[in-house]
Write a protein that holds these residues in place. Structure first.
Motif: not given
Ligand code: ATP
Ligand code: DP6
Length: 421
Positions: A20, A24, A42, A206, A312, A318
């Protein structure tokens, strides 16, 4: 090589985690090679809870390359699969299987075909990065089968050509995907910042908000953002480079407050550039926004971040907490606000590392009904509960990178026929 007509099958099984991003990846500078417009960072998730397992087999009796995903045959003709196969084959070396008395010469790999069977221990294409675990596992396992000698960094740059985020799944712990500068993509690869033993207190929960397939894939979403957003260049050129440095420092120092602020801000900016895309892309939904509010209110009332959130290209949250104690408090809050539908059983509503449930004092569905509203909300607006809005929770942690599974019973292909078991 043993004679053509013989029935031998050589195979390898591997398991790879998903990851994850906390900074990003969103946007490519080269679509074909999958080269990003910024670095990303990540956390690798524990393969026990979220991983792909892949068996790859080679035999002179196979007439073409074939693949099965979660038991169903899928075409391997797609460019992404073809690239991964081609790049690994190019680097193949001699292989000896002493048990079977087989030697596969380097040049044999050009004409031998492979069978691939893969299984995800979590929903595929549901916004839980199955493509990351899947392509990392495919490339890692093929590289083992073909005795590829290149280091993990180079293997990661092959996995990148299957799906960008997959390159980060080649390592455990905390991983950076360096965007690189070379036009051929040779320096666009994953680098491990710290392994999974570096910061073991982190607990990850999550919230699976929807298991349905999303409307806009990451691939087309980021293409549209690059083409139409006025904000994306500022993000990629100015914001992310500074943020990456700060995130590396926060991870190195196990500085949860900085880590959480950076992760939340970056997730929000990623969704802001999605909204700045024409037509706008909405990955989060009302439940996602409620989860953000829950965390922001709690963090604000404590004066220091208790939990980090990141989303995401989908509505799933998350949530990362600094330790088990905070994770238990988080789970209480989540279960209070998003209780399960009637007839759901607790063991399928909270999966993964269920021991957090005990820490949260929740051992039955009755315990969820009697949870108190969190103190930070008590005197404010009447507290609403959104029954059934979260499908289930996965409790997990930071985990290790890809591994070969030596236990032959875990292989997904039959050692005699090379077909799915
Ligand atoms: N175990 C696997 N082995 C090989 N390929 C896989 C595997 N799992 C998934 N994939 C590939 O990834 C595709 C799903 O990727 P997609 O990006 O749609 O979903 P996701 O990765 O689960 O979600 P997201 O990218 O939003 O996190 C599948 O259709 C398949 O092509
Ligand atoms: C939002 C993200 O998860 C985007 C992931 O995109 P993909 O790696 O799925 O895209 P392709 O490279 O086109 O296959 C952010 C991230 O993982 O960094």
């Amino acid at each position: 090589m043993a004679e053509e007509g013989s029935k031998w099958v050589v195979m390898v099984t591997g398991r790879s985690p998903t990851n994850i991003a906390v900074i990003k990846y969103w946007g490519k500078r080269d679509e074909g090679l999958i080269l990003p417009i910024n670095d990303s960072i990540s956390l690798t998730l524990d393969p026990l809870h979220l991983s792909a397992t892949t068996t790859v087999a080679v035999s002179p009796s196979f007439s073409r390359d074939r693949m099965w995903l979660n038991g169903k045959e899928i075409p391997l003709s797609g460019e992404r699969y073809q690239k991964c196969l081609r790049e690994i084959r190019k680097r193949a070396n001699e292989v000896s299987d002493e048990k079977q008395g087989i030697k596969i010469k380097k040049e044999d790999w050009e004409r031998l075909h492979v069978h691939i069977s893969s299984y995800n221990n979590f929903p595929t294409a549901a916004g839980l990065a199955s493509s990351a675990a899947g392509f990392a596992c495919l490339v890692f396992t093929l590289a083992k089968l073909m005795n590829v000698k290149e280091d993990l960094g180079e293997i990661s740059s092959i996995a990148r050509q299957g799906s960008g985020s997959a390159c980060r799944s080649l390592y455990g712990g905390f991983v950076k995907w360096a965007m690189g500068n070379n036009a051929d993509g040779s320096d666009s690869l994953a680098i491990q910042l710290a392994d999974e033993t570096h910061w073991t207190d982190l607990v990850i929960i999550i919230a699976v908000v929807s298991s349905k397939q999303k409307e806009t894939s990451s691939t087309s979403g980021m293409r549209e953002t690059v083409q139409t957003s006025a904000l994306i260049n500022h993000r990629a050129e100015t914001v992310v480079p500074a943020r990456v440095l700060k995130m590396e420092e926060a991870i190195q120092n196990r500085d949860f407050a900085s880590f959480a602020k950076l992760a939340c801000t970056d997730s929000n900016q990623f969704h802001a550039v999605c909204l700045d895309t024409s037509p706008p892309i909405f990955y989060m939904n009302d439940t996602s926004h409620r989860i953000i509010n829950l965390v922001e209110k709690w963090n604000h009332s404590e004066g220091t971040p208790q939990v980090a959130y990141t989303f995401d290209a989908g509505p799933n949250a998350v949530l990362i907490s600094p330790n088990r104690k905070t994770a238990a408090l988080l789970l209480q809050r989540l279960l209070f606000q998003f209780p399960p539908n009637q007839d759901t059983d607790l063991s399928s509503f909270v999966v993964g590392d269920k021991s957090i449930l005990q820490d949260a004092g929740v051992t039955s569905m009755k315990d969820i009904e009697t949870l108190e509203p969190p103190t930070e909300c008590k005197d404010k607006v009447p507290y609403q509960r959104f029954t059934g809005d979260v499908s289930y929770f996965i409790c997990t942690r930071v985990g290790s990178g890809p591994k070969v599974l030596t236990d032959e019973t875990l292989a997904l292909l039959d050692p005699i026929t090379g077909l799915p078991k």
